[in-house]
Design a protein around this motif. Structure first.
Motif, PDB file in Angstrom:
ATOM      1  N   GLN A  66       0.812  -1.210   0.000  1.00  0.00           N
ATOM      2  CA  GLN A  66       0.000   0.000   0.000  1.00  0.00           C
ATOM      3  C   GLN A  66       0.848   1.265   0.000  1.00  0.00           C
ATOM      4  O   GLN A  66       0.535   2.226  -0.717  1.00  0.00           O
ATOM      5  CB  GLN A  66      -0.957   0.006   1.201  1.00  0.00           C
ATOM      6  N   GLU A  67       1.912   1.279   0.770  1.00  0.00           N
ATOM      7  CA  GLU A  67       2.776   2.456   0.821  1.00  0.00           C
ATOM      8  C   GLU A  67       3.417   2.710  -0.541  1.00  0.00           C
ATOM      9  O   GLU A  67       3.456   3.851  -1.024  1.00  0.00           O
ATOM     10  CB  GLU A  67       3.856   2.305   1.890  1.00  0.00           C
ATOM     11  N   VAL A 114      -6.320  -4.926   9.778  1.00  0.00           N
ATOM     12  CA  VAL A 114      -5.921  -4.091   8.646  1.00  0.00           C
ATOM     13  C   VAL A 114      -6.796  -2.847   8.511  1.00  0.00           C
ATOM     14  O   VAL A 114      -6.671  -2.103   7.545  1.00  0.00           O
ATOM     15  CB  VAL A 114      -5.925  -4.905   7.330  1.00  0.00           C
ATOM     16  N   THR A 115      -7.645  -2.625   9.483  1.00  0.00           N
ATOM     17  CA  THR A 115      -8.579  -1.502   9.408  1.00  0.00           C
ATOM     18  C   THR A 115      -7.863  -0.176   9.220  1.00  0.00           C
ATOM     19  O   THR A 115      -8.178   0.592   8.310  1.00  0.00           O
ATOM     20  CB  THR A 115      -9.458  -1.455  10.673  1.00  0.00           C
ATOM     21  N   THR A 120      -6.054   4.399   5.932  1.00  0.00           N
ATOM     22  CA  THR A 120      -5.012   5.328   5.481  1.00  0.00           C
ATOM     23  C   THR A 120      -4.778   5.199   3.978  1.00  0.00           C
ATOM     24  O   THR A 120      -4.702   6.205   3.262  1.00  0.00           O
ATOM     25  CB  THR A 120      -3.701   5.057   6.248  1.00  0.00           C
ATOM     26  N   PHE A 121      -4.673   3.980   3.497  1.00  0.00           N
ATOM     27  CA  PHE A 121      -4.427   3.751   2.076  1.00  0.00           C
ATOM     28  C   PHE A 121      -5.551   4.315   1.216  1.00  0.00           C
ATOM     29  O   PHE A 121      -5.311   5.066   0.260  1.00  0.00           O
ATOM     30  CB  PHE A 121      -4.249   2.247   1.818  1.00  0.00           C
ATOM     31  N   PHE A 122      -6.781   3.969   1.545  1.00  0.00           N
ATOM     32  CA  PHE A 122      -7.899   4.428   0.723  1.00  0.00           C
ATOM     33  C   PHE A 122      -8.102   5.934   0.832  1.00  0.00           C
ATOM     34  O   PHE A 122      -8.526   6.570  -0.134  1.00  0.00           O
ATOM     35  CB  PHE A 122      -9.169   3.644   1.052  1.00  0.00           C
ATOM     36  N   ARG A 123      -7.754   6.507   1.959  1.00  0.00           N
ATOM     37  CA  ARG A 123      -7.803   7.970   2.087  1.00  0.00           C
ATOM     38  C   ARG A 123      -6.803   8.607   1.116  1.00  0.00           C
ATOM     39  O   ARG A 123      -7.110   9.588   0.444  1.00  0.00           O
ATOM     40  CB  ARG A 123      -7.524   8.407   3.519  1.00  0.00           C
ATOM     41  N   ARG A 124      -5.618   8.032   1.029  1.00  0.00           N
ATOM     42  CA  ARG A 124      -4.595   8.559   0.105  1.00  0.00           C
ATOM     43  C   ARG A 124      -5.017   8.383  -1.356  1.00  0.00           C
ATOM     44  O   ARG A 124      -4.849   9.302  -2.166  1.00  0.00           O
ATOM     45  CB  ARG A 124      -3.256   7.875   0.364  1.00  0.00           C
TER      46      ARG A 124
END
Length: 190
Positions: A66-67, A114-115, A120-124
């Motif tokens: 994700q990063e 993984v919440t 964080t990932f989907f926000r980005r």
């Protein structure tokens, strides 16, 4: 997610290889311990049991993917370049990290949290996507449909290759899938 000390990192890396090769049921803590060159006490110092180790491996791999994906996406100013880069990244990353990909494709094990990673990932991703949708370059879609249209075909190609049902994806495949993703995701008004 705790910072990986050198001992914890060795255990996580050894466990990743074992879970990818043997699956969650076939991998044993003793195999992981031996592969990591760690004592029984060191394994249990970092992980309560095999389930906790498996969850930690999954979380670690997911965070890494994700990063890298989000960072690449955020470097793209052009929406078409971003969509295409996402497809190419997925195929390249999965080909370069087959053990990681096998762990991810198996899905989150019991105990994996993984919440916050996903939030964080989907926000980005949405943070990159929304301005392009607002200005009419990309379709305004919810994240589930966006993911299916953007990476679904690349994910299927990756799964089939790792399962030995198909050849490894090529650069030509990446171009074809990126063309399809762009056609599906660009705004019809653009």
């Amino acid at each position: 997610m705790p910072t990986a000390t050198p001992a914890r990192r060795r255990i996580l890396d050894a466990a990743l290889k074992r879970f990818a090769a043997d699956g969650a049921l076939g991998a044993t803590l003793d195999d992981v311990r031996r592969d990591a060159g760690a004592s029984v006490g060191a394994v249990y110092h970092h992980f309560a049991d095999k389930q906790a180790l498996h969850a930690a491996v999954f979380e670690d791999v997911l965070a890494t993917y994700q990063e890298a994906f989000a960072s690449l996406l955020e470097e793209q100013d052009d929406p078409e370049a971003g969509v295409r880069a996402g497809v190419a990244f997925h195929l390249r990353w999965c080909a370069a990290h087959p053990d990681h990909t096998r762990v991810l494709l198996a899905g989150p094990p019991a105990g994996a949290d993984v919440t916050e990673l996903n939030r964080t990932f989907f926000r980005r991703v949405r943070g990159w996507w929304r301005p392009h949708a607002h200005h009419g370059a990309l379709r305004d879609l919810d994240i589930a449909l966006l993911h299916a249209l953007w990476l679904g075909p690349a994910l299927a190609l990756t799964q089939n290759a790792l399962a030995g049902r198909d050849r490894a994806p090529t650069d030509h495949d990446a171009t074809v899938l990126a063309d399809a993703a762009w056609a599906a995701l660009r705004s019809p008004d653009a």
